[in-house]
Design a protein around this motif. Structure first.
Motif, PDB file in Angstrom:
ATOM      1  N   ILE A   1       8.783  -2.560   5.890  1.00  0.00           N
ATOM      2  CA  ILE A   1       7.324  -2.641   5.751  1.00  0.00           C
ATOM      3  C   ILE A   1       6.710  -3.107   7.066  1.00  0.00           C
ATOM      4  CG2 ILE A   1       5.420  -3.725   4.496  1.00  0.00           C
ATOM      5  CD1 ILE A   1       7.028  -1.757   2.770  1.00  0.00           C
ATOM      6  N   ASN A   2       7.347  -4.074   7.708  1.00  0.00           N
ATOM      7  CA  ASN A   2       6.819  -4.541   9.003  1.00  0.00           C
ATOM      8  C   ASN A   2       6.801  -3.407  10.030  1.00  0.00           C
ATOM      9  OD1 ASN A   2       6.401  -7.141   8.078  1.00  0.00           O
ATOM     10  ND2 ASN A   2       8.465  -7.802   8.636  1.00  0.00           N
ATOM     11  N   PHE A   3       7.860  -2.616  10.058  1.00  0.00           N
ATOM     12  CA  PHE A   3       7.914  -1.487  10.980  1.00  0.00           C
ATOM     13  C   PHE A   3       6.792  -0.486  10.672  1.00  0.00           C
ATOM     14  CE2 PHE A   3       9.429   2.877  11.795  1.00  0.00           C
ATOM     15  CZ  PHE A   3       9.484   2.826  13.177  1.00  0.00           C
ATOM     16  N   LEU A   4       6.545  -0.240   9.392  1.00  0.00           N
ATOM     17  CA  LEU A   4       5.479   0.687   9.010  1.00  0.00           C
ATOM     18  C   LEU A   4       4.118   0.174   9.454  1.00  0.00           C
ATOM     19  CD1 LEU A   4       6.702   1.721   5.450  1.00  0.00           C
ATOM     20  CD2 LEU A   4       6.982   2.950   7.604  1.00  0.00           C
ATOM     21  N   HIS A   5       3.917  -1.145   9.406  1.00  0.00           N
ATOM     22  CA  HIS A   5       2.685  -1.739   9.951  1.00  0.00           C
ATOM     23  C   HIS A   5       2.615  -1.516  11.457  1.00  0.00           C
ATOM     24  CE1 HIS A   5       0.397  -3.864   6.859  1.00  0.00           C
ATOM     25  NE2 HIS A   5       1.550  -4.028   6.226  1.00  0.00           N
ATOM     26  N   ASP A   6       3.740  -1.714  12.119  1.00  0.00           N
ATOM     27  CA  ASP A   6       3.770  -1.566  13.581  1.00  0.00           C
ATOM     28  C   ASP A   6       3.405  -0.154  14.028  1.00  0.00           C
ATOM     29  OD1 ASP A   6       4.527  -4.207  13.771  1.00  0.00           O
ATOM     30  OD2 ASP A   6       6.658  -3.760  14.113  1.00  0.00           O
ATOM     31  N   ILE A   7       3.879   0.852  13.299  1.00  0.00           N
ATOM     32  CA  ILE A   7       3.576   2.236  13.698  1.00  0.00           C
ATOM     33  C   ILE A   7       2.301   2.761  13.037  1.00  0.00           C
ATOM     34  CG2 ILE A   7       5.970   2.756  14.246  1.00  0.00           C
ATOM     35  CD1 ILE A   7       6.102   4.348  11.595  1.00  0.00           C
ATOM     36  N   GLN A   8       1.634   1.908  12.258  1.00  0.00           N
ATOM     37  CA  GLN A   8       0.316   2.189  11.665  1.00  0.00           C
ATOM     38  C   GLN A   8       0.307   3.409  10.759  1.00  0.00           C
ATOM     39  OE1 GLN A   8      -2.374   2.285  15.012  1.00  0.00           O
ATOM     40  NE2 GLN A   8      -2.217   0.075  15.312  1.00  0.00           N
ATOM     41  N   LYS A  24       1.728  -6.547  -0.442  1.00  0.00           N
ATOM     42  CA  LYS A  24       0.590  -7.441  -0.701  1.00  0.00           C
ATOM     43  C   LYS A  24       0.680  -8.760   0.058  1.00  0.00           C
ATOM     44  CE  LYS A  24      -1.404  -6.142  -5.044  1.00  0.00           C
ATOM     45  NZ  LYS A  24      -1.761  -6.639  -6.360  1.00  0.00           N
ATOM     46  N   GLN A  25       1.840  -9.078   0.617  1.00  0.00           N
ATOM     47  CA  GLN A  25       1.981 -10.307   1.390  1.00  0.00           C
ATOM     48  C   GLN A  25       1.313 -10.205   2.757  1.00  0.00           C
ATOM     49  OE1 GLN A  25       6.180 -11.126   1.611  1.00  0.00           O
ATOM     50  NE2 GLN A  25       6.329 -11.614  -0.563  1.00  0.00           N
ATOM     51  N   HIS A  26       1.019  -9.007   3.220  1.00  0.00           N
ATOM     52  CA  HIS A  26       0.400  -8.809   4.522  1.00  0.00           C
ATOM     53  C   HIS A  26      -1.106  -9.007   4.445  1.00  0.00           C
ATOM     54  CE1 HIS A  26       4.298  -7.001   5.312  1.00  0.00           C
ATOM     55  NE2 HIS A  26       4.032  -7.156   6.593  1.00  0.00           N
ATOM     56  N   GLU A  27      -1.673  -9.443   5.545  1.00  0.00           N
ATOM     57  CA  GLU A  27      -3.116  -9.686   5.597  1.00  0.00           C
ATOM     58  C   GLU A  27      -3.913  -8.399   5.386  1.00  0.00           C
ATOM     59  OE1 GLU A  27      -6.415 -11.323   8.779  1.00  0.00           O
ATOM     60  OE2 GLU A  27      -4.326 -11.961   8.981  1.00  0.00           O
ATOM     61  N   HIS A  28      -3.438  -7.306   5.967  1.00  0.00           N
ATOM     62  CA  HIS A  28      -4.079  -5.991   5.815  1.00  0.00           C
ATOM     63  C   HIS A  28      -3.057  -5.032   5.214  1.00  0.00           C
ATOM     64  CE1 HIS A  28      -7.506  -7.390   8.092  1.00  0.00           C
ATOM     65  NE2 HIS A  28      -6.674  -7.823   9.028  1.00  0.00           N
ATOM     66  N   TRP A  49      -0.633   0.605 -12.491  1.00  0.00           N
ATOM     67  CA  TRP A  49      -0.228   0.477 -11.091  1.00  0.00           C
ATOM     68  C   TRP A  49      -1.428   0.303 -10.176  1.00  0.00           C
ATOM     69  CZ3 TRP A  49       4.184  -1.265  -9.867  1.00  0.00           C
ATOM     70  CH2 TRP A  49       5.258  -1.058 -10.727  1.00  0.00           C
ATOM     71  N   GLY A  50      -2.589   0.811 -10.587  1.00  0.00           N
ATOM     72  CA  GLY A  50      -3.805   0.560  -9.825  1.00  0.00           C
ATOM     73  C   GLY A  50      -4.125  -0.923  -9.783  1.00  0.00           C
ATOM     74  N   LYS A  51      -3.948  -1.602 -10.902  1.00  0.00           N
ATOM     75  CA  LYS A  51      -4.182  -3.049 -10.948  1.00  0.00           C
ATOM     76  C   LYS A  51      -3.156  -3.812 -10.122  1.00  0.00           C
ATOM     77  CE  LYS A  51      -6.474  -2.911 -15.388  1.00  0.00           C
ATOM     78  NZ  LYS A  51      -6.326  -3.039 -16.828  1.00  0.00           N
ATOM     79  N   LYS A  52      -1.988  -3.209  -9.929  1.00  0.00           N
ATOM     80  CA  LYS A  52      -0.933  -3.843  -9.123  1.00  0.00           C
ATOM     81  C   LYS A  52      -1.102  -3.566  -7.636  1.00  0.00           C
ATOM     82  CE  LYS A  52       1.463  -5.484 -12.557  1.00  0.00           C
ATOM     83  NZ  LYS A  52       1.589  -6.909 -12.775  1.00  0.00           N
ATOM     84  N   GLY A  53      -1.990  -2.633  -7.281  1.00  0.00           N
ATOM     85  CA  GLY A  53      -2.235  -2.383  -5.868  1.00  0.00           C
ATOM     86  C   GLY A  53      -2.187  -0.938  -5.424  1.00  0.00           C
ATOM     87  N   ALA A  54      -1.840  -0.009  -6.307  1.00  0.00           N
ATOM     88  CA  ALA A  54      -1.797   1.402  -5.918  1.00  0.00           C
ATOM     89  C   ALA A  54      -3.210   1.962  -5.795  1.00  0.00           C
ATOM     90  CB  ALA A  54      -1.005   2.208  -6.938  1.00  0.00           C
ATOM     91  N   ASN A  55      -3.401   2.875  -4.856  1.00  0.00           N
ATOM     92  CA  ASN A  55      -4.678   3.548  -4.681  1.00  0.00           C
ATOM     93  C   ASN A  55      -4.683   4.950  -5.271  1.00  0.00           C
ATOM     94  OD1 ASN A  55      -4.092   1.765  -2.159  1.00  0.00           O
ATOM     95  ND2 ASN A  55      -6.297   1.832  -2.355  1.00  0.00           N
TER      96      ASN A  55
END
Length: 98
Positions: A1-8, A24-28, A49-55
């Motif tokens: 997940i961190n790598f996915l944040h890094d490569i945006q 969900k632990q990440h700020e963005h 799953w929408g309530k859990k965070g899925a879009n």
């Protein structure tokens, strides 16, 4: 997940609740699409799953147009439908129908 944040990356397709908890632990958090191998067959699953965070939720391939419309009318998340001809109904990921 961190790598996915890094490569945006713009979105994560997931089927495991652990992904939601970690993202969900990440700020963005990266937007999430729930796709448990296209097993989504009703709007209750979409909204859960929408309530859990899925879009977005990817619907099962074998749903009829009426079923898709009904889900779309009641879902609180975006709906994705794979449309590529009649072979769609023959390629179910659901063991009972496969």
């Amino acid at each position: 997940i961190n790598f996915l944040h890094d490569i945006q990356v713009d979105r994560i397709i997931f089927g495991d609740p652990a992904v939601v908890m970690y993202v969900k632990q990440h700020e963005h958090p990266i937007p999430l699409n729930w796709d448990a191998e296209t097993l989504v067959t009703n709007y209750f699953q979409c909204n859960y799953w929408g309530k859990k965070g899925a879009n977005r939720a990817v619907l099962a391939r074998e749903l009829s147009l009426d079923e898709i419309i009904h889900i779309k009318e009641h879902a609180d998340v975006e709906i994705e439908v794979q449309v590529h001809g009649m072979t769609c109904i023959f390629q179910s990921k659901r063991m009972l129908l496969g």
